[in-house]
Design a protein around this motif. Structure first.
Motif, PDB file in Angstrom:
ATOM      1  N   CYS A 107      44.726  28.240  49.377  1.00 13.37           N
ATOM      2  CA  CYS A 107      44.095  29.398  48.725  1.00 13.37           C
ATOM      3  C   CYS A 107      42.585  29.396  48.929  1.00 13.37           C
ATOM      4  CB  CYS A 107      44.399  29.378  47.226  1.00 13.37           C
ATOM      5  SG  CYS A 107      46.157  29.514  46.895  1.00 13.37           S
ATOM      6  N   PHE A 108      42.044  30.589  49.076  1.00 13.09           N
ATOM      7  CA  PHE A 108      40.610  30.763  49.336  1.00 13.09           C
ATOM      8  C   PHE A 108      40.011  31.779  48.370  1.00 13.09           C
ATOM      9  CE2 PHE A 108      42.641  29.457  53.239  1.00 13.09           C
ATOM     10  CZ  PHE A 108      41.778  28.479  53.723  1.00 13.09           C
ATOM     11  N   SER A 109      38.681  31.686  48.222  1.00 13.57           N
ATOM     12  CA  SER A 109      37.950  32.640  47.384  1.00 13.57           C
ATOM     13  C   SER A 109      36.879  33.330  48.216  1.00 13.57           C
ATOM     14  CB  SER A 109      37.294  31.894  46.219  1.00 13.57           C
ATOM     15  OG  SER A 109      36.357  32.738  45.569  1.00 13.57           O
ATOM     16  N   PHE A 110      36.688  34.617  47.933  1.00 14.25           N
ATOM     17  CA  PHE A 110      35.581  35.378  48.541  1.00 14.25           C
ATOM     18  C   PHE A 110      34.564  35.767  47.466  1.00 14.25           C
ATOM     19  CE2 PHE A 110      39.246  36.389  51.361  1.00 14.25           C
ATOM     20  CZ  PHE A 110      38.752  35.821  52.527  1.00 14.25           C
ATOM     21  N   HIS A 111      34.527  34.973  46.399  1.00 13.35           N
ATOM     22  CA  HIS A 111      33.535  35.191  45.340  1.00 13.35           C
ATOM     23  C   HIS A 111      32.128  35.231  45.959  1.00 13.35           C
ATOM     24  CE1 HIS A 111      30.776  33.789  42.160  1.00 13.35           C
ATOM     25  NE2 HIS A 111      31.522  34.579  41.401  1.00 13.35           N
ATOM     26  N   GLY A 112      31.205  35.953  45.315  1.00 15.07           N
ATOM     27  CA  GLY A 112      29.869  36.163  45.881  1.00 15.07           C
ATOM     28  C   GLY A 112      29.084  34.909  46.199  1.00 15.07           C
TER      29      GLY A 112
END
Ligand SMILES: Cc1ncc(COP(=O)(O)O)c(C=O)c1O
Length: 367
Positions: free
Chosen positions: A177-182
């Motif tokens: 799983c990955f995040s594209f949070h700022g």
């Protein structure tokens, strides 16, 4: 006051602007999901994974993974004690219990030897984190998982672009799983991605991500209690531009780390958290440990930094201390890192001069 040296922040070029404009202008009607589909294909291709599913956040990608694996009350998931709390809460949401184990002092990722000791008949899965973009010890972890027939969820939220022995992290476990949070290496404001090679798990995750809607008996028919976790197309337009530039973004982060390394490597009282041989970190958040001989309090360093307009971050507190989570093990490495660890600024707009300034201030203050 000197200009702000930000802890995190993205590299935004004309490509991102063009894609977002395209998303706003053309991402509706019959092409309402074109950027989402393209983003999923691009991430899956980049990782060498069969499937990718875009989600509203990284936390929700983790929750979907855990739900799709069938984790439930009574199950235990062995989990690092050192992470943003989303890692642990994504387990708790299913009713399963995270069992917190200690980290490797060199990578701040879960210590495989501690995983072995924590296995019980209730253990169903291992949740690891590639902490701050440094790859966890995947050979050992996958070996333990095979031996004890455990599922593996890679929390690679900060680690897009990192590699373990030539293979991208997030492509080892049942789910990655990955995040594209700022604040991540590739951003979309909020955003996440789940990846898997398993057709059934992918179909389950997809179903749960869109309210369990099957249309089986009527349009809008739902056969499962699902969630509304899908990513917006406009969000995907920004994420897509970033993912298409991921190798360039990794190069920027690695350059910033190199500048830190050149200035801090020879200093005994500072331990730089560095990739192990055979791995490639994305150095999302370059991090250090103030060794025992440093008498200055870590939080005082952070306060001093702030007064100089340098924005750094303390290491995570142990999640096992939170009132919401039960505690079984003592984790001395995580305890030390919690007190003496910190991450240095690595926003994409940071220059070598900025790094120079941060390092000089750090060295001066801890002396
Ligand atoms: C290790 C880790 N896990 C999970 C998350 C959650 O991702 P998000 O903020 O996209 O929900 C993050 C990011 O904040 C993270 O760093």
């Amino acid at each position: 006051m000197r200009k702000k040296i930000s802890f995190a922040g993205p590299s935004i070029t004309q490509k991102e602007i063009d894609y977002v404009i395209d998303g706003a202008k053309n991402g509706f009607y019959e092409t309402f999901d074109q950027h989402v589909i393209k983003l999923e294909k691009t991430v899956a291709g980049y990782l060498g994974r069969k499937h990718a599913l875009a989600t509203h956040t990284g936390t929700l990608a983790l929750h979907l993974s855990n739900t799709s694996l069938g984790l439930k009350k009574g199950d235990e998931v062995i989990c690092t004690d050192f992470s943003w709390v989303a890692t642990a809460y994504s387990i708790l949401y299913t009713g399963a219990q995270p069992v917190f184990v200690d980290i490797d002092p060199d990578t701040w990722c879960i210590d495989p030897a501690k995983i072995r000791k924590a296995i019980t008949p209730r253990t169903k899965a291992i949740m690891l984190v590639h902490s701050f973009g440094i790859p966890a010890d995947m050979d050992e972890i996958m070996e333990i998982a095979r031996e004890f027939k455990l599922k593996v969820i890679e929390d690679a939220c900060p680690a897009l672009g990192a590699e373990y022995k030539g293979k991208k992290v997030g492509s080892f476990g049942d789910f990655g799983c990955f995040s594209f949070h700022g604040g991540k290496i590739a951003v979309s404001g909020e955003g996440g991605m789940l990846t898997t090679d398993d057709d059934d798990l992918y179909e389950k995750a997809k179903l749960y991500s869109s309210m369990g809607r099957t249309d089986s008996k009527a349009v809008f028919w739902s056969d499962y209690v699902g969630y509304q976790y899908t990513m917006a197309n406009l969000t995907a337009s920004l994420a897509l531009a970033q993912v298409e530039r991921i190798e360039e973004l990794v190069a920027i982060k690695r350059q910033i780390f190199k500048w830190y390394e050149e200035r801090l490597k020879g200093i005994d009282s500072i331990k730089l958290i560095t990739e192990k041989t055979g791995t490639k970190a994305n150095y999302c958040y370059p991090s250090i440990l103030l060794e025992n001989q440093v008498k200055t309090n870590r939080d005082d360093v952070l306060k001093y930094f702030k007064s100089e307009n340098i924005h750094a971050r303390p290491a995570f507190p142990r999640m096992s201390l939170f009132p919401t989570l039960k505690h079984r093990y003592s984790n001395p490495v995580a305890e030390k890192v919690e007190k003496r660890g910190m991450s240095l600024p690595s926003a994409a707009n940071i220059s070598e001069d900025d790094v120079d300034f941060v390092c000089n201030k750090l060295i001066e203050f801890i002396k």
